[in-house]
Design an enzyme around this catalytic site. Structure first.
Site, short mmCIF file in Angstrom:
data_model
loop_
_atom_site.label_atom_id
_atom_site.label_comp_id
_atom_site.label_asym_id
_atom_site.label_seq_id
_atom_site.Cartn_x
_atom_site.Cartn_y
_atom_site.Cartn_z
N SER A 239 0.78 -1.24 0.09
CA SER A 239 0.07 0.04 -0.15
C SER A 239 1.13 1.25 -0.02
CB SER A 239 -0.85 0.05 1.27
OG SER A 239 0.03 0.12 2.41
N LYS A 240 0.25 2.21 0.20
CA LYS A 240 0.92 3.57 -0.01
C LYS A 240 2.02 3.84 1.24
CE LYS A 240 -1.77 6.70 -2.87
NZ LYS A 240 -3.16 7.17 -2.83
#
Ligand code: GLU
Length: 401
Positions: A239-240
């Site tokens: 994820s980010k």
């Protein structure tokens, strides 16, 4: 041409992320290797979350990576008539039904089931209702097979079996008349003649539901291949938090598409202990047989290492053209008298990204030169030529006076 037909089927609800790009790449490589057909299908049935901007971003990223397709892009939003027809077919054959349960009732029942520790499933209230003339809002549900099990032989994961009791009657058409993913994906994969469905393993749980729809509509099954997911270094889903997850962000950060392609393919596929692969090598060597069963771990250092490699070995002419784009972004005025390929040659051994190269290259285009030692003077002269160096020095002296 072979009979192999594969597809990439993104939902346009955001940019093309690393995982999606890897799926797109695996499908592309197989199609090219087997001289099959690569189809691009935009899965935009969720009209509220789908945007043209996302479609453009996905197309642009595929273009950057060099993933050309043979058919498409097809848009599911343009195929609603076909889906309606198939819904009607299932209704006529008694394989689907209208469900009038309100959202509130369903939520209450779901919460109650969870409180009891049961798996929330639709309780089939409307499954056997007599057809009625009723204009209250309804969804259409698929009458799933509740007895037995649904099993398939996944090309990557082997045999996967689901007890049919786990599959409740899913919604195939929403209250607003739009069809749902698990339904239309089957119609399209079948009608588009796909022989293999290669996708992320977040779809494994959808597959038995889809298989039941294939059976209900009388379609032949494709072969399924579910590619393991990509994790961050902490073994959590990528994820980010782990850094940029949009493929195109890497372009902005000065990565070359060949580095990205080389990196993506190794997230799940291997070929002995080789690490460097051009697209042509991959088209020759790629096979689903060498896609592993365990999750790939995203490693930004390795991507950077590959980028450094491709910058070092890249064609100076081509990198020179790219360099101009990065310089322009930095607001550097590019003068035609400087050969960017020569600039690249002087910097490609010392730049890990095109952004870094542009930062180092900017001084070639500045009005005044500052020589920092003999070695630098030597390569600056090599790029600019003696006369231009002298002229700039002159200019610097004039400015200083
Ligand atoms: N549209 C789905 C997604 O973006 C992919 C569906 C599929 O590959 O079957 O996750």
């Amino acid at each position: 041409m072979s009979d192999l037909r594969v597809r990439f089927a993104p939902s346009p609800t955001g940019y093309l992320h690393i995982g999606g790009a890897r799926t797109a790449l695996f499908n592309y490589l197989l199609a090219r290797k087997e001289q099959g057909t690569y189809i691009l299908r935009i899965e935009d049935t969720d009209v509220e979350r789908s945007t043209q901007q996302s479609v453009d971003a996905i197309l642009q990223a595929m273009d950057w990576l060099g993933l050309s397709y043979d058919e498409g892009p097809f848009y599911q939003s343009e195929r609603f008539d076909l889906y309606k027809q198939k819904v009607q077919q299932l209704l006529d054959e008694g394989k689907a039904y209208k469900c009038y349960c309100s959202a509130e009732t369903l939520t209450q029942k779901r919460e109650a089931a969870m409180e009891r520790g049961d798996k929330p499933q639709y309780d089939e209230t409307c499954r056997d209702l007599e057809p009625r003339d009723d204009d209250s809002p309804y969804v259409i549900r698929f009458k799933s097979q509740r007895a037995g099990a649904t099993s398939f032989n996944d090309r990557i994961k082997g045999t996967i079996t689901f007890e049919n009791t786990e599959l409740d009657d899913m919604i195939i058409q929403r209250t607003d008349g739009t069809p749902t993913y698990n339904f239309v994906v089957v119609i399209d994969d079948a009608e588009m003649g796909l022989t293999q469905v290669i996708r992320g393993d977040d779809h494994v749980n959808n597959t038995p539901r889809q298989i039941q729809i294939y059976n209900a509509l009388g379609y032949a099954l494709p072969e399924f291949a579910h590619v393991p997911m990509i994790l961050g270094a902490d073994k959590k889903r990528l994820s980010k938090r782990h850094g940029a997850t949009s493929v195109m962000d890497y372009r902005v950060m000065g990565y070359l598409p060949e580095a990205m392609v080389n990196y993506l393919v190794r997230l799940g596929w291997s070929c002995g202990d080789e690490e460097i692969f051009s697209m042509d090598d991959l088209i020759e060597k790629f096979s689903l047989d060498n896609v592993g069963r365990s999750a790939g771990v995203f490693n930004p250092e390795k991507l950077l290492w590959l980028n450094e490699h491709y910058i070092k070995t890249g064609d100076p002419q081509r990198l020179g053209e790219l360099l101009k784009e990065y310089l322009e972004k930095d607001g550097v005025q590019i003068t035609a008298d400087i050969d960017c390929a020569e600039v690249v040659k002087s910097l490609q051994d010392r730049s890990k990204t095109m952004v870094e190269m542009a930062e180092k290259a900017a001084f070639y285009f500045s009005d005044s030169l500052v020589f920092d030692g003999k070695a630098q003077a030597k390569f600056i002269t090599a790029v600019l030529g003696r006369e231009r160096c002298l002229a700039r020095l002159d200019h610097a002296i004039t400015l200083a006076q």
